[in-house]
Motif scaffolding. Structure first.
Motif, PDB file in Angstrom:
ATOM      1  N   MET A   1       0.844  -1.283   0.037  1.00 30.52           N
ATOM      2  CA  MET A   1       0.168  -0.063  -0.161  1.00 30.52           C
ATOM      3  C   MET A   1       1.072   1.160   0.053  1.00 30.52           C
ATOM      4  O   MET A   1       0.508   2.133  -0.629  1.00 30.52           O
TER       5      MET A   1
ATOM      6  N   ALA B   1      -9.639   1.237   2.198  1.00 34.15           N
ATOM      7  CA  ALA B   1     -11.064   0.739   2.293  1.00 34.15           C
ATOM      8  C   ALA B   1     -11.487  -0.657   2.561  1.00 34.15           C
ATOM      9  O   ALA B   1     -11.942  -0.987   3.522  1.00 34.15           O
ATOM     10  N   LEU B   2     -10.661  -1.714   1.887  1.00 33.47           N
ATOM     11  CA  LEU B   2     -10.709  -3.018   2.125  1.00 33.47           C
ATOM     12  C   LEU B   2     -10.331  -3.229   3.817  1.00 33.47           C
ATOM     13  O   LEU B   2     -11.049  -3.975   4.539  1.00 33.47           O
TER      14      LEU B   2
ATOM     15  N   THR C   1      -2.658   6.208  -4.658  1.00 34.74           N
ATOM     16  CA  THR C   1      -3.154   5.773  -5.867  1.00 34.74           C
ATOM     17  C   THR C   1      -4.507   5.189  -5.708  1.00 34.74           C
ATOM     18  O   THR C   1      -4.825   4.833  -4.319  1.00 34.74           O
ATOM     19  N   ALA C   2      -5.170   4.773  -6.771  1.00 32.89           N
ATOM     20  CA  ALA C   2      -6.420   4.191  -6.625  1.00 32.89           C
ATOM     21  C   ALA C   2      -6.146   2.950  -5.749  1.00 32.89           C
ATOM     22  O   ALA C   2      -7.042   2.237  -4.969  1.00 32.89           O
ATOM     23  N   LEU C   3      -5.251   2.209  -6.021  1.00 34.13           N
ATOM     24  CA  LEU C   3      -4.698   0.832  -5.360  1.00 34.13           C
ATOM     25  C   LEU C   3      -4.762   0.895  -3.760  1.00 34.13           C
ATOM     26  O   LEU C   3      -5.229   0.326  -3.058  1.00 34.13           O
ATOM     27  N   ASP C   4      -4.040   2.019  -3.475  1.00 32.57           N
ATOM     28  CA  ASP C   4      -3.771   2.444  -2.032  1.00 32.57           C
ATOM     29  C   ASP C   4      -5.080   2.742  -1.560  1.00 32.57           C
ATOM     30  O   ASP C   4      -5.608   2.033  -0.413  1.00 32.57           O
ATOM     31  N   ILE C   5      -5.825   3.372  -2.029  1.00 33.27           N
ATOM     32  CA  ILE C   5      -7.182   4.033  -1.583  1.00 33.27           C
ATOM     33  C   ILE C   5      -8.032   2.497  -1.448  1.00 33.27           C
ATOM     34  O   ILE C   5      -8.827   2.328  -0.329  1.00 33.27           O
ATOM     35  N   ALA C   6      -8.053   1.894  -2.404  1.00 34.18           N
ATOM     36  CA  ALA C   6      -8.928   0.728  -2.516  1.00 34.18           C
ATOM     37  C   ALA C   6      -8.357  -0.200  -1.319  1.00 34.18           C
ATOM     38  O   ALA C   6      -9.037  -0.774  -0.491  1.00 34.18           O
ATOM     39  N   GLY C   7      -6.981  -0.386  -1.194  1.00 28.21           N
ATOM     40  CA  GLY C   7      -6.544  -1.234  -0.002  1.00 28.21           C
ATOM     41  C   GLY C   7      -6.996  -0.596   1.412  1.00 28.21           C
ATOM     42  O   GLY C   7      -7.307  -1.539   2.272  1.00 28.21           O
TER      43      GLY C   7
END
Lengths: 467, 325
Positions: free
Chosen positions: B135, B149-150, B141-147
């Protein structure tokens, strides 16, 4: 009818009063408003606050307790029912009273398992018996059920949407007329457009959902029924209050200790610091589950030895809930106390404190005027962060058997009662799903709101924008 | 360093006395030895004689804290509190209410507890740190935000859900592993697999997010900029420089719990029927067995204090600037 104020009710209303007074106090002070305005700008924070306030509403309604007067009188004296009800029970009296024989699936018209039924012509056949209330208005459940559910849900959703739109329109109109009067007033800039949009969307989605459920609930069991046929939706809604009490009253109980001792240790140092450090090292070195378990067990024995203290079963269960909050508070104040001690140690070396000391301001006044306001953000952040973990802890403790009274409806007791149901054939999944679902929504909203509050209050985050 | 350690160990003694006093008060304020005897003997056979006999057998026939009848040191020595706690300090826990030797029971139950707790701890640490580093690598990035959120979603789910859901899926639906139970030797793997998996799953959200904050705090520092300016790749910066420097805050939270692994997990063990110390404690709590609960509280406190000392020692290992004195 006789109003009953249980201990936890009193605590809840004390908290509510504090919150209202606090809001009123902060509104007048722009420097205190600033971080809250940052919270208001976060769309995630506001949406989760909206969801949380729905839970709080249910919890508050469920905290107005009373005992109904029984119809027969005893020598002219009014006799009250031993059952303590709440305003929420009265609102949801339909849900409460429509009990079936045993398990039934969500939105079903029949019981979950086949039974031997005597038909009209005296023969015995094995079939799914019809429910007493769920879908009782249908002549032919197999054919009509689907269509009826969809129709009712649709009508309810539409009505909910309509009410919400009227409400939003009225609120918008009021706001507009207020902000035209206050030209350049603070209201217009409170929510940025994207926050307003997500708030609006959430309101609409929630009202559609609530409308649909409200229209289905009178004739169906939306979340099924449990082993003794009680509507699971009712059980889940009743559990909300317990979760809220555990999450809030616990912090209310421990806050004075943590604040007083933490600041005293940090500011006075010397032997006071040593004693306080000793106390919290002792407390935190005992595994908290064991301490809670031991304390709750002792409490249980004590309550059983003094049945004469309690007028009603609800009062007894309530005292146990309060005690659970107390003991959770005792085990959880040490963390905050340590944080406050550290922060006070840092603050007392600051120039403005030294200046105050040089002016001859008394220690008490320095503490109340300079130290306490400057550690309040730590207190606030830890209070909102603790809430969700306390709600989760309640479920675990009740599962282990050292949580709330078994007669108190809570997510933990709900899960505990339902844990063997997954092994049934056919599988009974709805009680567990309802308990976990409601808990997830509550805790998720609390977590997201806590994050928004932390982001707004934490001074370590470097902010360049000014509100 | 030796002097420091000795001082720390000596400092533990008043804390342990405090712990003992607290548990003692907790049990005896509401529950007198008479009540305990009554509960153990059952309601039917309660006569004053039987109660006296039970108290004498179990050593509860003395005054609680202060013996006015005795001479000299006996005023404090010849009491229930002293008799029952003094032996604790040499790890002699006495006998449980059903007549078993608590120390031996603890020794045999330690292995199953460790078989679950150790893999959970190390596999968990590896996964959390890797996830957090990923992360951090894709930060903002979107990946970090998704991480993130998860993570928030995962930490909002009740631990009970992972256990009940995991048991249902793995054991009942897919028939991978037995639902519960335990066996020694190589057989234990199939019993240990699911509890470990669920244990890791249970705190993946909170832990990964916490490590991510630590890494993010490190990544803003000057040495990271220097490392990047030297032309090191981002991966190398993260794994060689940031991870090493983030060790201090990581160790602060992690080393404390290592000794406590011996205690096992109450919840996991009782759900999966593992005959470890966690389920032992739960059984003792339900049976209101004071001897066992007190022994476990004492053991837990000793291990916690050991954890604090280990934390200090671990600082000197990862950071040569730290000197203990």
């Amino acid at each position: 009818m006789k109003a009953v104020i249980l201990w936890t009710d009193a605590m809840i209303f004390l908290l509510l009063a504090t919150a209202i007074a606090g809001t009123w106090w902060i509104r007048k002070r722009p420097h205190l408003m600033l971080p809250w305005q940052r919270v208001a700008q976060s769309s995630v924070g506001m949406v989760s606050l909206l969801v949380l306030s729905l839970f709080v509403l249910v919890g508050l309604l469920d905290s107005l307790h009373y005992r109904a007067a029984l119809p027969e009188k005893n020598n002219g004296q009014v006799v009250y029912s031993p059952e303590v009800l709440s305003a929420f029970d009265t609102l949801a009296s339909g849900l409460r009273s429509r009990t079936e024989k045993t398990y039934s699936a969500p939105l079903a018209a029949c019981l979950y398992a086949k039974e031997s039924i005597e038909t009209a012509d005296g023969k015995i056949m094995r079939d799914y018996p019809r429910l007493k209330y769920g879908g009782a208005h249908l002549a032919d459940p197999q054919g009509e059920l689907m269509g009826d559910v969809v129709r009712r849900a649709g009508v309810g959703a539409f009505a909910g949407l309509l009410i919400a739109m009227v409400f939003v329109a009225v609120a918008g109109w009021i706001k507009r007329s207020v902000s035209t009067r206050k030209v350049g007033g603070g209201y217009a800039t409170l929510y940025p457009p994207y926050t307003r949009r997500s708030l609006l969307m959430t309101t609409l989605i929630l009202s559609i959902l609530i409308g649909a459920v409200a229209n289905l609930a009178p004739v169906y069991h939306v979340l099924g029924t449990d082993k003794v046929g009680i509507d699971v939706l009712y059980l889940a809604l009743k559990s909300i209050r317990t979760g809220l009490v555990i999450g809030t009253v616990t912090t209310l109980v421990m806050l004075p200790f943590a604040l007083l001792l933490g600041i005293a240790a940090g500011y006075l140092r010397g032997w006071v610091d040593d004693v306080i450090q000793y106390v919290y090292t002792v407390l935190s070195s005992i595994p908290s589950v064991l301490l809670i378990a031991a304390a709750v067990l002792m409490m249980q024995v004590y309550i059983e030895m003094h049945p004469e203290w309690f007028e009603t079963a609800a009062a007894r269960a309530d005292l146990r809930l309060l005690f659970l909050c107390l003991i959770l508070g005792v085990t959880s104040w040490t963390g905050l106390c340590r944080l406050l001690r550290g922060e006070t140690l840092k603050l007392r070396e600051m120039e403005y404190i030294q200046a105050a000391q040089a002016f001859g301001v008394s220690s008490f006044r320095i503490l109340t005027r300079h130290i306490v306001p400057n550690v309040m953000h730590i207190v606030l952040i830890s209070v909102v962060m603790d809430f969700s973990s306390l709600v989760l802890a309640e479920a675990v403790l009740s599962y282990v058997g050292v949580g709330v009274d078994p007669s108190t409806m809570s997510f933990g007791t709900l899960i505990n009662a339902a844990r063997m149901e997954m092994g049934r054939e056919p599988m009974v999944w709805w009680t567990l799903a309802a308990a976990f679902g409601f808990m997830l929504v509550l805790v998720l909203a609390a977590n997201l709101f806590a994050d928004a509050v932390r982001d707004a209050f934490d001074p370590r985050l470097n902010r360049t924008e000014t509100v | 360093m030796i002097a420091y350690l000795i001082r720390r160990i000596l400092y533990a003694i008043p804390i342990l006395i405090g712990v003992n006093l607290l548990t003692f008060a907790l049990f005896f304020v509401v529950n007198t030895p008479d009540d305990m005897a009554r509960m153990q003997l059952g309601i039917k056979r309660v006569t004053p004689d039987a109660i006296e006999k039970w108290k004498q057998q179990h050593g509860y026939d003395k005054p609680l804290l202060f013996n006015a009848m005795a001479e000299g040191a006996g005023k404090f020595g010849d009491t229930i509190f002293f008799q029952k706690s003094a032996s604790m300090f040499v790890f002699d826990f006495g006998y449980s209410d059903d007549g078993r030797n608590i120390s031996r029971e603890i020794a045999t139950r330690m292995m199953p507890s460790l078989a679950i707790a150790l893999p959970t701890f190390f596999v968990g640490l590896l996964i959390y740190i890797t996830f957090a580093l990923l992360m951090t690598l894709f930060r903002a990035t979107a990946l970090d935000i998704a991480g993130v959120a998860l993570c928030v979603l995962l930490m909002s789910v009740s631990g009970l859900f992972y256990i009940i859901g995991g048991q249902f899926m793995a054991s009942k639906l897919w028939h991978w592993v037995p639902i519960s139970g335990y066996a020694g030797g190589m057989d234990s793997i199939k019993f240990v697999l699911l509890p470990v998996l669920i244990g890791v799953m249970g705190s993946v959200g909170a832990s990964s997010r916490w490590y991510r904050t630590i890494f993010l705090e490190e990544i803003g520092k000057d040495y990271v900029r220097t490392a990047r300016a030297k032309g090191l790749s981002e991966l190398r910066v993260l794994f060689r420089h940031v991870l090493k420097n983030a060790m201090i805050p990581i160790l602060t939270g992690v080393v404390v719990v290592i000794p406590l692994l011996f205690m096992g997990s109450l919840l996991t063990e009782s759900f999966f029927g593992i005959p470890g110390l966690g389920s032992y404690t739960i059984d003792a709590i339900n049976a209101q067995d004071f001897g066992v609960v007190r022994a476990m509280v004492f053991l837990g406190s000793v291990l916690y204090i050991a954890g604090l000392i280990l934390t200090d020692i671990s600082y000197t290992i990862v950071d040569p600037r730290v000197r203990l004195q």
